[in-house]
Design an enzyme around this catalytic site. Structure first.
Site, PDB file in Angstrom:
ATOM      1  N   ASN A 150       2.153  -5.214  -3.103  1.00 31.19           N
ATOM      2  CA  ASN A 150       0.751  -5.537  -2.798  1.00 31.19           C
ATOM      3  C   ASN A 150      -0.051  -4.256  -2.508  1.00 31.19           C
ATOM      4  O   ASN A 150       0.420  -3.386  -1.775  1.00 31.19           O
ATOM      5  CB  ASN A 150       0.758  -6.440  -1.545  1.00 31.19           C
ATOM      6  N   ASP A 181     -12.150 -10.680  -0.327  1.00 28.29           N
ATOM      7  CA  ASP A 181     -13.376 -10.885   0.447  1.00 28.29           C
ATOM      8  C   ASP A 181     -14.491 -10.047  -0.179  1.00 28.29           C
ATOM      9  O   ASP A 181     -14.228  -9.149  -0.980  1.00 28.29           O
ATOM     10  CB  ASP A 181     -13.212 -10.623   1.955  1.00 28.29           C
ATOM     11  N   GLU A 207       0.799  -1.233   0.000  1.00 25.83           N
ATOM     12  CA  GLU A 207       0.000   0.000   0.000  1.00 25.83           C
ATOM     13  C   GLU A 207       0.828   1.279   0.000  1.00 25.83           C
ATOM     14  O   GLU A 207       0.596   2.176   0.802  1.00 25.83           O
ATOM     15  CB  GLU A 207      -0.967  -0.018   1.199  1.00 25.83           C
ATOM     16  N   HIS A 216     -10.422  -6.393  -1.784  1.00 23.96           N
ATOM     17  CA  HIS A 216     -11.461  -6.329  -0.752  1.00 23.96           C
ATOM     18  C   HIS A 216     -12.665  -5.715  -1.459  1.00 23.96           C
ATOM     19  O   HIS A 216     -12.670  -4.535  -1.775  1.00 23.96           O
ATOM     20  CB  HIS A 216     -11.008  -5.434   0.408  1.00 23.96           C
ATOM     21  N   GLU A 256      -6.010 -10.712  -1.023  1.00 18.52           N
ATOM     22  CA  GLU A 256      -6.792 -10.471   0.213  1.00 18.52           C
ATOM     23  C   GLU A 256      -8.284 -10.451  -0.111  1.00 18.52           C
ATOM     24  O   GLU A 256      -9.024  -9.574   0.330  1.00 18.52           O
ATOM     25  CB  GLU A 256      -6.375  -9.142   0.852  1.00 18.52           C
TER      26      GLU A 256
HETATM   27  O1  G3I Z   1      -5.244  -9.883  18.904  1.00 19.99           O
HETATM   28  C1  G3I Z   1      -5.435  -8.627  19.562  1.00 19.99           C
HETATM   29  C2  G3I Z   1      -6.204  -8.805  20.837  1.00 19.99           C
HETATM   30  O2  G3I Z   1      -5.428  -9.601  21.718  1.00 19.99           O
HETATM   31  C3  G3I Z   1      -6.502  -7.439  21.417  1.00 19.99           C
HETATM   32  O3  G3I Z   1      -7.280  -7.563  22.568  1.00 19.99           O
HETATM   33  C4  G3I Z   1      -7.260  -6.577  20.409  1.00 19.99           C
HETATM   34  C5  G3I Z   1      -7.536  -5.173  20.931  1.00 19.99           C
HETATM   35  O4  G3I Z   1      -7.443  -4.209  19.901  1.00 19.99           O
HETATM   36  O5  G3I Z   1      -6.471  -6.486  19.258  1.00 19.99           O
HETATM   37  C6  G3I Z   1      -6.212  -7.721  18.623  1.00 19.99           C
HETATM   38  O6  G3I Z   1      -5.408  -7.480  17.526  1.00 19.99           O
HETATM   39  C7  G3I Z   1      -6.066  -6.926  16.388  1.00 19.99           C
HETATM   40  C8  G3I Z   1      -5.796  -7.871  15.224  1.00 19.99           C
HETATM   41  O7  G3I Z   1      -6.313  -7.303  14.038  1.00 19.99           O
HETATM   42  C9  G3I Z   1      -6.434  -9.255  15.420  1.00 19.99           C
HETATM   43  O8  G3I Z   1      -7.816  -9.174  15.421  1.00 19.99           O
HETATM   44  C10 G3I Z   1      -5.480  -5.568  16.115  1.00 19.99           C
HETATM   45  O9  G3I Z   1      -5.845  -4.666  17.134  1.00 19.99           O
HETATM   46  C11 G3I Z   1      -6.002  -5.043  14.774  1.00 19.99           C
HETATM   47  O10 G3I Z   1      -5.316  -3.826  14.427  1.00 19.99           O
HETATM   48  C12 G3I Z   1      -5.705  -6.065  13.684  1.00 19.99           C
HETATM   49  O11 G3I Z   1      -6.284  -5.605  12.491  1.00 19.99           O
HETATM   50  C13 G3I Z   1      -5.706  -6.119  11.303  1.00 19.99           C
HETATM   51  C14 G3I Z   1      -5.396  -4.955  10.372  1.00 19.99           C
HETATM   52  O12 G3I Z   1      -4.941  -5.441   9.116  1.00 19.99           O
HETATM   53  C15 G3I Z   1      -4.312  -4.039  10.945  1.00 19.99           C
HETATM   54  O13 G3I Z   1      -3.078  -4.690  11.031  1.00 19.99           O
HETATM   55  C16 G3I Z   1      -6.703  -7.062  10.655  1.00 19.99           C
HETATM   56  O14 G3I Z   1      -6.891  -8.220  11.477  1.00 19.99           O
HETATM   57  C17 G3I Z   1      -6.196  -7.484   9.277  1.00 19.99           C
HETATM   58  O15 G3I Z   1      -7.177  -8.263   8.623  1.00 19.99           O
HETATM   59  C18 G3I Z   1      -5.901  -6.245   8.459  1.00 19.99           C
HETATM   60  O16 G3I Z   1      -5.360  -6.677   7.218  1.00 19.99           O
HETATM   61  C19 G3I Z   1      -5.071  -5.654   6.252  1.00 19.99           C
HETATM   62  C20 G3I Z   1      -3.826  -6.084   5.489  1.00 19.99           C
HETATM   63  O17 G3I Z   1      -2.769  -6.333   6.377  1.00 19.99           O
HETATM   64  C21 G3I Z   1      -3.425  -5.052   4.448  1.00 19.99           C
HETATM   65  N1  G3I Z   1      -4.551  -4.753   3.577  1.00 19.99           N
HETATM   66  C22 G3I Z   1      -5.797  -4.386   4.216  1.00 19.99           C
HETATM   67  C23 G3I Z   1      -6.214  -5.456   5.227  1.00 19.99           C
HETATM   68  C24 G3I Z   1      -7.537  -5.120   5.876  1.00 19.99           C
HETATM   69  O18 G3I Z   1      -7.448  -3.955   6.636  1.00 19.99           O
END
Ligand code: G3I
Length: 343
Positions: free
Chosen positions: A197, A265, A156, A233, A263
């Site tokens: 990506n 969905d 990105e 997405h 990615e």
């Molecule tokens: O696992 C912790 C949990 O222990 C905690 O209590 C909670 C509180 O915030 O956070 C949890 O972690 C979260 C994690 O997802 C797992 O659910 C993070 O806060 C959250 O920021 C994280 O979000 C991810 C996001 O990227 C940011 O990194 C998403 O799962 C993930 O699907 C998303 O993926 C991105 C790609 O990397 C890049 N392209 C877009 C895509 C969608 O946004």
């Protein structure tokens, strides 16, 4: 008596065979990965879910032959303090992948998101920032040398208008941070397939044009970049220009690069319709997207869905964007992919 027994056994065998054929037609017998063995069909996965959810493990191991590490390799998770790396979760995921003969995509080395506090607030000089990024890439790619088959090296990096996104990496290193990152990654694992990506770059627009132009320059200069990830997405509200995507894949192929859908969905929220019709529209988007990838004459080498079950999607439960519902029942989208893969 014996005759009656024989007849009833014959009937039973016939019934069993019919059920099997019916199930095969519906795609219940063969998993997705078994249909087109050369083609990579995958899902993004997290160790936290793998460790706690048996059904998740079961589906991941059975259905897919490639997995993207959704969060466990992001800077914030793998490099939580300046002098400390935490490979535990990703190691476990990769161990599972190996056991089940699943290829692994690493995600992601250079991104504006998922950065730890120590880095964002460290007030490092530009030279220090470049050293930090170089060492990070060398350490992480080196740790998984020969185990992670492909990396989303830079993620990105562009704005929708085609300009470079203002990130700490651009700020510190300048636009060359992109080519430098690919070179560092290649040096750490010369056999890894290296991707740029991004989202919104499947069809033709200012952003996809800018990405294409950059990749053409990089390949001309001999920078080790091998592929482009179209995140995709999407949503059932969207009108997806599939023929543009096909043509965009063609121009990328012409500069010697491959494409992967990285990615995928399909958000079903925000539409006033019955669940049944939303899921059927969703299945159509899954089907047409996979078809576009498979019909690309080898340019598009993988189709990776951003998760397994609606239970854990990053979009929340209302969106129901994945192939399995929250109870792990396959949705029409699953059968739609199955149909395409079995053709
Ligand atoms: O696992 C912790 C949990 O222990 C905690 O209590 C909670 C509180 O915030 O956070 C949890 O972690 C979260 C994690 O997802 C797992 O659910 C993070 O806060 C959250 O920021 C994280 O979000 C991810 C996001 O990227 C940011 O990194 C998403 O799962 C993930 O699907 C998303 O993926 C991105 C790609 O990397 C890049 N392209 C877009 C895509 C969608 O946004």
């Amino acid at each position: 008596m014996i005759k009656a027994l024989l007849i009833s056994s014959l009937v039973l065998v016939l019934v069993l065979l019919t059920v099997q054929f019916k199930d095969k037609g519906k795609g219940k017998v063969e998993p997705l990965r078994a249909e087109k063995q050369q083609f990579l069909i995958g899902a993004a996965a997290n160790y936290k879910r793998l460790a706690s959810d048996k059904e998740y493990r079961n589906i991941l191991s059975k259905e897919f032959n490639v997995m993207t590490v959704e969060n466990d390799l992001k800077f914030i998770n793998v490099h939580p303090a300046k002098d400390r790396y935490n490979f535990y979760n990703a190691d476990k995921l990769i161990e599972f992948a190996k056991e089940h003969n699943i290829k692994v995509r690493g995600h992601t080395l250079v991104w504006h998101g998922g950065l730890p506090q120590w880095l964002k607030e460290g007030n490092y000089t530009k030279t220090e920032m470049e050293q930090i990024l170089k060492q990070h890439i060398q350490k992480v790619v080196g740790h998984y040398r020969g185990e992670i088959y492909a990396w989303d090296v830079v993620n990105e990096a562009f704005n929708n208008d085609g300009s470079l996104r203002d990130t700490i990496w651009l700020e510190a290193i300048g636009p060359d941070y992109i080519k430098k990152s690919f070179r560092w990654a290649h040096a750490a694992d010369p056999n890894a397939v290296l991707f740029y990506n991004d989202y919104g770059i499947g069809a033709f627009n200012k952003k996809s044009d800018a990405v294409y132009k950059m990749l053409r320059e990089l390949t001309n200069e001999g920078v080790p970049v091998h592929g482009v990830g179209f995140q995709m997405h999407t949503s059932i509200k969207q009108n997806i220009a599939f023929s543009d995507i096909e043509n965009n894949m063609r121009r990328i192929h012409a500069i010697g690069l491959q494409v992967q859908i990285t990615e995928f969905d399909v958000d079903t929220s925000g539409v006033d319709a019955t669940l049944e019709s939303k899921l059927s529209r969703q299945a159509e988007v899954y089907s047409r997207s996979l078809k576009t990838c498979i019909n690309s004459n080898g340019t598009c080498t993988a189709f990776v869905i951003w998760g397994i079950s609606d239970k854990y999607s990053w979009l929340g439960k209302e969106a129901r964007p994945l192939m399995y519902d929250s109870n792990y029942i396959p949705k029409p989208a699953y059968y739609a992919l199955k149909d395409i893969l079995s053709q």
